[in-house]
Motif scaffolding. Structure first.
Motif, mmCIF file in Angstrom:
data_model
loop_
_atom_site.group_PDB
_atom_site.id
_atom_site.type_symbol
_atom_site.label_atom_id
_atom_site.label_comp_id
_atom_site.label_asym_id
_atom_site.label_seq_id
_atom_site.Cartn_x
_atom_site.Cartn_y
_atom_site.Cartn_z
ATOM 1 N N LYS A 1 15.063 -17.983 8.194
ATOM 2 C CA LYS A 1 14.001 -17.699 7.226
ATOM 3 C C LYS A 1 13.111 -16.561 7.710
ATOM 4 O O LYS A 1 12.734 -15.668 6.947
ATOM 5 C CB LYS A 1 13.152 -18.944 6.975
ATOM 6 N N SER A 2 12.774 -16.590 8.997
ATOM 7 C CA SER A 2 11.956 -15.519 9.568
ATOM 8 C C SER A 2 12.672 -14.183 9.453
ATOM 9 O O SER A 2 12.064 -13.158 9.119
ATOM 10 C CB SER A 2 11.655 -15.834 11.032
ATOM 11 N N CYS A 3 13.972 -14.195 9.713
ATOM 12 C CA CYS A 3 14.776 -12.977 9.615
ATOM 13 C C CYS A 3 14.767 -12.436 8.188
ATOM 14 O O CYS A 3 14.560 -11.244 7.952
ATOM 15 C CB CYS A 3 16.199 -13.266 10.073
ATOM 16 N N LEU A 4 14.967 -13.327 7.209
ATOM 17 C CA LEU A 4 15.007 -12.905 5.809
ATOM 18 C C LEU A 4 13.643 -12.448 5.316
ATOM 19 O O LEU A 4 13.550 -11.570 4.449
ATOM 20 C CB LEU A 4 15.531 -14.046 4.937
ATOM 21 N N ASP A 5 12.570 -13.009 5.857
ATOM 22 C CA ASP A 5 11.222 -12.569 5.482
ATOM 23 C C ASP A 5 10.994 -11.119 5.904
ATOM 24 O O ASP A 5 10.418 -10.318 5.160
ATOM 25 C CB ASP A 5 10.166 -13.470 6.131
ATOM 26 N N VAL A 6 11.444 -10.784 7.117
ATOM 27 C CA VAL A 6 11.301 -9.408 7.594
ATOM 28 C C VAL A 6 12.151 -8.464 6.751
ATOM 29 O O VAL A 6 11.722 -7.360 6.402
ATOM 30 C CB VAL A 6 11.694 -9.302 9.081
ATOM 31 N N ILE A 7 13.355 -8.901 6.392
ATOM 32 C CA ILE A 7 14.227 -8.075 5.557
ATOM 33 C C ILE A 7 13.612 -7.869 4.173
ATOM 34 O O ILE A 7 13.704 -6.783 3.588
ATOM 35 C CB ILE A 7 15.626 -8.714 5.450
#
Length: 494
Positions: A91-97
């Motif tokens: 989720k953190s990764c997708l938020d940055v993306i």
């Protein structure tokens, strides 16, 4: 974007303090920290503002920053730890993306608007960039990649001096050899399966002795396909994932712009590295209405960087080479700075200029190609004396010197008598770690292994010129020193 996003920007060795100050001043950045070769910060600035950074190389949205990976002989265990940098918190990764997409979307709209307003015209033959210019710019891009490798001094970097595109493709290509589409797990909800990517990996230090960048790229590529359902694309990916693993930290990011920040659109023919030229100009304390001189201007890079950043000053450049002056003139016209910069032919040993007529003198002393030693090094005292003559009291001189010129400078100068410097403890070096305030107000050292110069008992003065700092910087294949001097009295009245 009101809350701000977390970024990191690569910097040439020695320019980290300059970049840290710049992101605070230009972007209002907070949580600024740096290590060798990188500056980390948080800002709510728009892409157009981020593009204005002058002392950085490449800008990334930060996906992950953590301590160095534990090194073991078990490759499988190490690869699992590396993959978890991206897959452990999806989720953190997708938020940055998602943030990256918003930034790119905003930038894309601006690009479309500028394209519509730009009237098409046929380029004149004389406006074509010549082969020499292309080679110079290619060399600068290679030096940027080389710089990131050199940031881990004493480490064995697995990446060549050329830019990492070839490595990226090799690494991502390996990921294509992973599981077939039928074996890929169902992607995370709301994430497009046709989202394409490639992986760029640069590793150095202990980890590079165990794993190659190709092995890491392949493992990460397979993990991302399984986790998100993305497809690898070597030539035109939607997204690039950048990993830098060394003995200092493990960093994962997404490049925000295709070209490095150091690739100046307004410089037609490259000379001195633009980031170093800007750093030199930033030390000159240029104010509105100031008169600034580069008496060995070459292709005019220092003057261009200064005039772009401080347009309310007046600039002059001299050189003895007709070809260099011609190249500088082309650069100045291409940058639209004809009304800001004056050029004329003259020797730095005998400038046809009144005494005490300039507020700042900035120059890269070009003794030999790529700082090769020549007999001209003996002319340094005459050059300094002439610069001192044309400089006003209170004015600043900023010089770029190589190691041999630095020794020559110290040999001809007199030791500065400053009682406050005697308080420096015995055994202290010529530099001390730069201090700054954390958010909680406590003083702490910024950046492990990064030092910012201060005056020491061993620094020298020349006539009425008092030293105000020495900064060691990298030019890619060689090191150099930025000397800053301030004139405290009229030349001849020491």
């Amino acid at each position: 974007m009101a809350a701000g996003a977390r970024y990191f920007c690569t910097a040439g060795r020695g320019l980290e303090p300059f970049l840290a100050r710049e992101v605070r001043a230009r972007l209002g950045a907070t949580e600024v920290d740096y290590v060798l070769g990188k500056v980390f910060f948080t800002t709510a600035a728009e892409p157009g503002e981020l593009k204005e950074l002058k002392s950085g190389e490449r800008l990334f949205l930060l996906l992950k920053k953590c301590v160095p990976l534990s090194v073991s002989r078990n490759k499988g265990k190490m690869l699992h730890e590396i993959k978890s940098l991206l897959t452990e918190e999806p989720k953190s990764c997708l938020d940055v993306i998602a943030t990256w997409r918003k930034l790119r979307s905003h930038e894309g709209k601006k690009d479309e608007a500028s394209q519509e307003n730009r009237s098409p015209h046929k380029r004149k033959p004389e406006e074509e960039i010549n082969i020499a210019s292309k080679r110079q710019k290619t060399e600068q891009v290679r030096e940027i990649a080389s710089e990131e490798c050199q940031a881990g001094a004493g480490e064995n970097c697995v990446v060549s001096e050329e830019e990492s595109d070839q490595d990226c493709q090799a690494e991502s290509k390996a990921s294509l050899e992973g599981p077939t589409r039928s074996s890929i797990e169902k992607p995370i909800e709301n994430e497009k399966q046709n989202f394409s990517f490639r992986v760029s990996c640069r590793c150095s230090g202990a980890i590079a002795k165990i794993l190659t960048s190709q092995e890491i790229g392949r493992a990460v590529g397979i993990a991302l396909r399984k986790q998100f359902g993305w497809q690898a694309d070597l030539r035109a990916p939607d997204l690039e994932i950048f990993l830098h693993l060394n003995d200092i930290h493990s960093v994962v990011g997404i490049p925000l712009f295709r070209l490095p920040l150091a690739n100046r659109e307004y410089i037609k023919t490259a000379g001195l590295r633009s980031t170093v030229a800007w750093a030199m100009a930033s030390l000159a304390e240029i104010s509105v209405g100031a008169f600034v001189l580069d008496p060995m201007c070459g292709l005019g890079t220092i003057l261009l960087e200064a005039a772009k950043e401080w347009p309310e000053a007046c600039y002059w450049g001299t050189d003895t080479s007709d070809s260099q002056l011609e190249g500088a003139s082309v650069n100045i016209k291409a940058a639209g700075l004809d009304d800001k910069i004056e050029l004329f032919k003259a020797s730095v040993k005998a400038l046809p200029l009144p005494s005490e007529s300039f507020d700042a003198v900035i120059s890269d002393i070009p003794f030999g190609k790529k700082f090769k030693i020549t007999k001209d090094i003996q002319l340094l005292p005459d050059i300094l004396q002439e610069m001192e003559r044309v400089l006003r009291v209170g004015g600043i001189i900023v010089l770029l010197l190589n190691q041999d010129l630095r020794k020559r400078m110290d040999g001809i100068a007199k030791t500065v008598e400053n009682e406050s410097l005697n308080a420096i403890a015995d055994g202290a070096g010529e530099t001390t770690a730069v201090k700054a305030l954390n958010n909680d107000g406590n003083s702490s050292s910024l950046g492990a292994g990064i030092e910012e110069p201060v005056l020491s008992c061993g620094q020298m003065r020349f006539g009425s010129l008092v030293p105000d700092g020495i900064y060691e910087v990298s030019l890619g294949k060689t090191d150099a020193f930025i000397y800053k001097y301030k004139k405290i009295s009229t030349a001849g009245n020491k």
